[in-house]
Write a protein that holds these residues in place. Structure first.
Motif, mmCIF file in Angstrom:
data_model
loop_
_atom_site.group_PDB
_atom_site.id
_atom_site.type_symbol
_atom_site.label_atom_id
_atom_site.label_comp_id
_atom_site.label_asym_id
_atom_site.label_seq_id
_atom_site.Cartn_x
_atom_site.Cartn_y
_atom_site.Cartn_z
ATOM 1 N N ARG A 198 -0.895 -2.456 -5.562
ATOM 2 C CA ARG A 198 -0.957 -1.720 -4.305
ATOM 3 C C ARG A 198 -2.231 -2.076 -3.537
ATOM 4 O O ARG A 198 -3.289 -2.313 -4.115
ATOM 5 C CB ARG A 198 -0.950 -0.215 -4.576
ATOM 6 C CG ARG A 198 0.234 0.295 -5.382
ATOM 7 C CD ARG A 198 -0.008 1.775 -5.742
ATOM 8 N NE ARG A 198 1.078 2.372 -6.493
ATOM 9 C CZ ARG A 198 1.232 2.271 -7.798
ATOM 10 N NH1 ARG A 198 0.384 1.527 -8.504
ATOM 11 N NH2 ARG A 198 2.226 2.878 -8.396
ATOM 12 N N SER A 199 -2.073 -2.058 -2.227
ATOM 13 C CA SER A 199 -3.237 -2.104 -1.340
ATOM 14 C C SER A 199 -3.086 -0.941 -0.360
ATOM 15 O O SER A 199 -2.140 -0.162 -0.456
ATOM 16 C CB SER A 199 -3.320 -3.444 -0.589
ATOM 17 O OG SER A 199 -2.218 -3.580 0.274
ATOM 18 N N THR A 200 -3.986 -0.838 0.594
ATOM 19 C CA THR A 200 -3.957 0.309 1.506
ATOM 20 C C THR A 200 -2.656 0.365 2.293
ATOM 21 O O THR A 200 -2.052 1.428 2.450
ATOM 22 C CB THR A 200 -5.138 0.251 2.485
ATOM 23 O OG1 THR A 200 -6.350 0.172 1.749
ATOM 24 C CG2 THR A 200 -5.156 1.487 3.374
ATOM 25 N N ARG A 201 -2.188 -0.774 2.795
ATOM 26 C CA ARG A 201 -1.019 -0.777 3.677
ATOM 27 C C ARG A 201 0.175 -1.537 3.125
ATOM 28 O O ARG A 201 1.217 -1.592 3.767
ATOM 29 C CB ARG A 201 -1.407 -1.370 5.034
ATOM 30 C CG ARG A 201 -2.426 -0.525 5.771
ATOM 31 C CD ARG A 201 -2.662 -1.102 7.152
ATOM 32 N NE ARG A 201 -3.614 -0.284 7.910
ATOM 33 C CZ ARG A 201 -3.982 -0.556 9.160
ATOM 34 N NH1 ARG A 201 -3.498 -1.637 9.776
ATOM 35 N NH2 ARG A 201 -4.846 0.233 9.773
ATOM 36 N N SER A 202 0.039 -2.161 1.975
ATOM 37 C CA SER A 202 1.154 -2.956 1.462
ATOM 38 C C SER A 202 1.133 -2.965 -0.061
ATOM 39 O O SER A 202 0.279 -2.353 -0.696
ATOM 40 C CB SER A 202 1.073 -4.393 2.013
ATOM 41 O OG SER A 202 -0.109 -5.021 1.544
ATOM 42 N N PHE A 203 2.085 -3.691 -0.608
ATOM 43 C CA PHE A 203 2.127 -3.848 -2.059
ATOM 44 C C PHE A 203 2.817 -5.174 -2.365
ATOM 45 O O PHE A 203 3.499 -5.755 -1.508
ATOM 46 C CB PHE A 203 2.891 -2.688 -2.720
ATOM 47 C CG PHE A 203 4.381 -2.744 -2.488
ATOM 48 C CD1 PHE A 203 5.224 -3.395 -3.381
ATOM 49 C CD2 PHE A 203 4.939 -2.172 -1.363
ATOM 50 C CE1 PHE A 203 6.578 -3.463 -3.162
ATOM 51 C CE2 PHE A 203 6.303 -2.237 -1.139
ATOM 52 C CZ PHE A 203 7.128 -2.875 -2.045
#
Length: 296
Positions: free
Chosen positions: A52-57
């Protein structure tokens, strides 16, 4: 116990929708609940499925493998459910029906032919019996019975209430005369049922004051079903009490004659279709019951 099928559905939805929030909206869940579900799934499997990242995965290689397998399983579940749903809605297959002899002979048999013409995908196994039937043990879908139903564990649908008539053949009356009062039945040969003494007490209503009159009848001939009683009444063997559905043709053609009409108490014989108290009644049973309701 984990709902593994739901976990797989949610995971597949995350991948195909491209975000946790889109999957959450589809399943009416909060994004945090979806995120916790994936975390719980990873913990149980012992591998990381999503980076996971802040806005995507992005999927890990294990996540890609799990997605591929889960998607196939989810599709199989959907196909299995669709197959069962189509089968449940389809009007087809075997319907096993038990009916007593008089109703089966004089009412149901002609209707069964018409029902099969209207429902070419169905087959009917029709059993004639005046005995009580264990629907589960005998794998019977519907039993049609007369009288008051006593098994509250079953569902029932009332088909009709048929008036009971006191009748005899013209031959019997020419030899023995016609009774004009109920008590005179004690001097006549009355046809009775064996094993069901309540059916041998005949009810009348005094035309003078409306008082109920009950007469215990007897005779030299005892039978165990209504069709046999009708047969012997036609042969002049005695006086019988039979339902209108059973003898309407005989009355119209003059083969039998109604007796003690002024004393008629208006008694009717209830006729019902009984079936198992299932949560989901199969379509073939519903179709037949609806057909009987329209046709009788």
């Amino acid at each position: 116990m984990q709902n593994r099928a739901l976990e797989m559905e949610v995971f597949v939805s995350i991948v195909e929708a491209g975000s946790f929030s889109a999957a959450a909206r589809f399943f009416s869940m909060s994004p945090s609940a979806v995120s916790k579900l994936v975390t719980r799934l990873e913990k149980r499997l012992g591998v990381q499925l999503v980076v996971r990242s802040t806005r995507s995965f992005r999927l890990t290689s294990e996540g890609a493998d799990f997605y591929k397998t889960s998607r196939a399983i989810v599709q199989e579940i959907a196909e299995a459910e669709a197959k069962i749903a189509r089968k449940a809605e389809a009007v087809g297959g075997l319907l096993k029906v038990s009916t007593n002899l008089p109703f089966g002979t004089h009412v149901l048999s002609p209707l069964v032919v018409r029902f099969l013409d209207e429902n070419p995908g169905m087959r009917i196994e029709l059993e004639f019996s005046d005995e009580s039937v264990d629907l589960i043990a005998e794998k019977t879908d519907i039993a049609i019975r007369t009288g008051v139903l006593r098994d509250s564990s079953l569902r029932s649908r009332r088909l009709l209430g048929s008036p009971r008539h006191i009748v005899a053949s013209p031959d019997y009356l020419s030899r023995h005369g016609e009774p004009t009062r109920p008590e005179e039945l004690r001097q006549h040969a009355c046809l009775t049922f064996g094993g069901r003494p309540h059916l041998n007490t005949w009810q009348f209503k005094d035309p003078a004051d409306g008082a109920s009159v009950h007469i215990d009848v007897g005779g030299r001939l005892v039978v165990n079903n209504g069709e046999s009683m009708r047969h012997f009444a036609l042969q002049g063997a005695g006086i019988a009490r039979l339902s209108a559905f059973h003898i309407s043709g005989d009355l119209t053609e003059g083969r039998l004659v109604r007796l003690l009409v002024p004393w008629d108490a208006g008694e009717t014989e209830p006729i019902s279709a009984i079936y198992s108290a299932q949560t989901h009644v199969p379509q073939r049973i519903r179709r037949f019951l609806d057909f009987l309701g329209r046709s009788i």
